[in-house]
Design an enzyme around this catalytic site. Structure first.
Site, PDB file in Angstrom:
ATOM      1  N   ASN A 211      12.102 118.219  41.032  1.00 56.46           N
ATOM      2  CA  ASN A 211      12.008 116.862  41.575  1.00 56.46           C
ATOM      3  C   ASN A 211      11.516 116.938  43.015  1.00 56.46           C
ATOM      4  O   ASN A 211      11.228 118.017  43.524  1.00 56.46           O
ATOM      5  CB  ASN A 211      13.361 116.146  41.472  1.00 56.46           C
ATOM      6  CG  ASN A 211      14.460 116.919  42.166  1.00 56.46           C
ATOM      7  OD1 ASN A 211      14.452 117.115  43.379  1.00 56.46           O
ATOM      8  ND2 ASN A 211      15.433 117.394  41.379  1.00 56.46           N
ATOM      9  N   ASP A 280      18.889 117.158  35.632  1.00 57.77           N
ATOM     10  CA  ASP A 280      19.775 116.726  34.545  1.00 57.77           C
ATOM     11  C   ASP A 280      19.458 117.439  33.235  1.00 57.77           C
ATOM     12  O   ASP A 280      20.311 117.547  32.355  1.00 57.77           O
ATOM     13  CB  ASP A 280      19.654 115.214  34.336  1.00 57.77           C
ATOM     14  CG  ASP A 280      20.144 114.430  35.542  1.00 57.77           C
ATOM     15  OD1 ASP A 280      21.146 114.856  36.146  1.00 57.77           O
ATOM     16  OD2 ASP A 280      19.529 113.406  35.878  1.00 57.77           O
ATOM     17  N   LYS A 290       3.426 133.174  29.675  1.00 55.46           N
ATOM     18  CA  LYS A 290       2.810 131.890  29.984  1.00 55.46           C
ATOM     19  C   LYS A 290       2.367 131.181  28.711  1.00 55.46           C
ATOM     20  O   LYS A 290       1.712 131.768  27.849  1.00 55.46           O
ATOM     21  CB  LYS A 290       1.601 132.099  30.902  1.00 55.46           C
ATOM     22  CG  LYS A 290       0.871 130.808  31.240  1.00 55.46           C
ATOM     23  CD  LYS A 290      -0.364 131.086  32.098  1.00 55.46           C
ATOM     24  CE  LYS A 290      -1.141 129.797  32.329  1.00 55.46           C
ATOM     25  NZ  LYS A 290      -2.372 130.038  33.122  1.00 55.46           N
ATOM     26  N   LYS A 338      29.400 105.850  39.440  1.00 57.62           N
ATOM     27  CA  LYS A 338      29.500 107.305  39.566  1.00 57.62           C
ATOM     28  C   LYS A 338      30.761 107.699  40.327  1.00 57.62           C
ATOM     29  O   LYS A 338      31.422 108.691  39.999  1.00 57.62           O
ATOM     30  CB  LYS A 338      28.270 107.857  40.280  1.00 57.62           C
ATOM     31  CG  LYS A 338      26.995 107.818  39.446  1.00 57.62           C
ATOM     32  CD  LYS A 338      25.823 108.415  40.219  1.00 57.62           C
ATOM     33  CE  LYS A 338      24.545 108.383  39.379  1.00 57.62           C
ATOM     34  NZ  LYS A 338      23.382 108.954  40.111  1.00 57.62           N
ATOM     35  N   LYS A 342      33.208 109.978  37.991  1.00 62.15           N
ATOM     36  CA  LYS A 342      33.209 111.403  38.306  1.00 62.15           C
ATOM     37  C   LYS A 342      34.366 111.809  39.224  1.00 62.15           C
ATOM     38  O   LYS A 342      34.421 112.935  39.707  1.00 62.15           O
ATOM     39  CB  LYS A 342      31.868 111.799  38.922  1.00 62.15           C
ATOM     40  CG  LYS A 342      30.704 111.563  37.958  1.00 62.15           C
ATOM     41  CD  LYS A 342      29.387 112.094  38.490  1.00 62.15           C
ATOM     42  CE  LYS A 342      28.279 111.808  37.471  1.00 62.15           C
ATOM     43  NZ  LYS A 342      26.979 112.397  37.879  1.00 62.15           N
TER      44      LYS A 342
END
Length: 405
Positions: A211, A280, A290, A338, A342
């Site tokens: 990311n 995630d 490869k 959350k 959590k």
């Protein structure tokens, strides 16, 4: 640092020449310095050099009692406000970790109740040796603070982690330690674990899923924790940022590696700040070769990674658990969900679509949500400034950090 009493323990490595500069700079800053040397250290630099720089007698023989009214190593152990072992060789680290007292340095360290900082310096492979890692971990658990070595060209010819931290940076850490009152160092003696940056989940040897996290906010949180006195562990994914001074630095790549590193440091932590943008999902199969391009479309089957925050929330005892939530819409609503699901104490929420915040920017706009139902919105400011304000707000909140952690 005027009249602060600092005992510098010098052990035998080529980095002793840097310790000469360290003693000089600490003395110039107003501290009173005394030096103990091992026999190996004297092979590199003579005691007279440190005597001139410190303007005090140099100690190196346990049985050489310069003042008959006291026992020298006990007197030095009681005298110091702070003890710095620099450079700390693998040999000396091993001795301290195992309670061995066979010279004046180790005898003094065994007798002291003062705060002790250890600044390792050695060959990169020695630093990565399992025995050295084990000894360092033991000393962390025993309450010693480490000044992590830097990465660079080593005297042995290798390039890697093992250079004694620069004297200027060590002096700055000492100044932070002494120039602030205990009120200004609310995390003194507490262990804070910070995760930062992205993770990479490998597809094959040349491709991965990741990311846009730059790690800037997490690194800023780690710096803020150090500035408030914490013994700080920074667990970082791959980023292009310099390591903050004064942290124990752990480099990881994947979500699994980050989970392992966090769990290894969780039990004796006072606070965990999970600012890393952990993947995630990861490829269900990692190819050893490869993947070759083929005609038509292709697909990669993904599987869930372990939710690190949820795992910590299930396992926590009296640790303070702080999460981050990077959202693109309904940020507060998702953040509250959350926080509850959590079992977090705090969550820092930001909308990454805000032009003043989000990945890669030097500024951020966030809202701090607490388990007690409070909301603290913060307008755009530099991430380093914001990190300190956030941490000070958390410390001052209605749930103080336990005195026994």
């Amino acid at each position: 640092m005027l009249n602060k009493k600092i005992l510098v323990c010098v052990t035998g490595g080529i980095a002793v020449y840097k310790t000469v500069a360290l003693v000089s700079k600490l003395s110039q800053a107003g501290a009173e310095i005394k030096v103990i040397m091992t026999a190996s250290a004297m092979e590199f630099v003579q005691p007279l050099t440190f005597q001139v720089m410190s303007r005090n007698d140099v100690y190196y023989d346990t049985f050489d009692e310069k003042d008959s009214r006291v026992i020298a190593h006990i007197d030095l152990a009681d005298w110091a406000d702070l003890i710095i072992v620099a450079p700390a060789t693998a040999n000396t680290i091993g001795k301290i970790a195992n309670g061995i007292a066979d010279d004046m340095v180790t005898s003094t360290l065994l007798a002291t109740t003062s705060e002790v900082w250890i600044a390792p310096a050695m060959n990169v492979h020695m630093y990565e040796n399992k025995a050295v890692i084990r000894n360092i971990q033991q000393l962390h658990e025993d309450g010693f603070r480490f000044i992590e070595p830097s990465v660079g060209f080593l005297a042995c010819g290798y390039v890697g982690k093992g250079r004694l931290e620069e004297p200027e940076k060590i002096v700055e850490l000492v100044k932070q330690r002494f120039l602030k009152s205990t009120k200004e160092l609310p995390l003194l003696g507490k262990k804070v674990v910070v995760t930062a940056g992205p993770t990479r989940e490998r597809i094959d040897p040349v491709r991965y899923i990741s990311n846009f996290s730059s790690g800037k906010m997490g690194y800023a949180m780690a710096e803020a924790a150090v500035s408030l006195g914490a013994d700080t562990v920074l667990i970082s994914g791959p980023v292009d940022l310099p390591k903050p001074a004064g942290v124990e630095f752990i480099q990881v790549e994947s979500a699994a590696e980050m989970l392992e590193a966090v769990l290894e440091n969780f039990d004796n932590a006072s606070m965990v700040i999970k600012s890393a943008a952990v993947a995630d999902y990861r490829p269900k199969e990692q190819h050893t070769q490869k993947m070759k391009k083929k005609d038509g479309d292709s697909s990669i089957e993904l599987e869930r990674t372990t939710d690190i925050l949820r795992t910590l929330g299930e396992q926590k005892k009296d640790q303070i658990l702080v999460g981050f939530a990077a959202e693109t819409n309904d940020a507060i609503s998702y953040g509250m969900s959350k926080l509850t699901n959590k079992n977090l104490d705090y969550i820092i929420v930001n909308d990454v679509t805000d032009p003043n915040g989000g990945f890669g920017n030097d500024t951020n706009v966030v809202t701090l949500l607490t388990g007690m139902g409070n909301q603290y919105p913060f307008e755009a400011m530099e991430k380093k400034q914001l990190a300190k304000v956030l941490l000070e707000t958390i410390v001052a909140d209605e749930r103080p950090i336990s005195d026994d952690r």
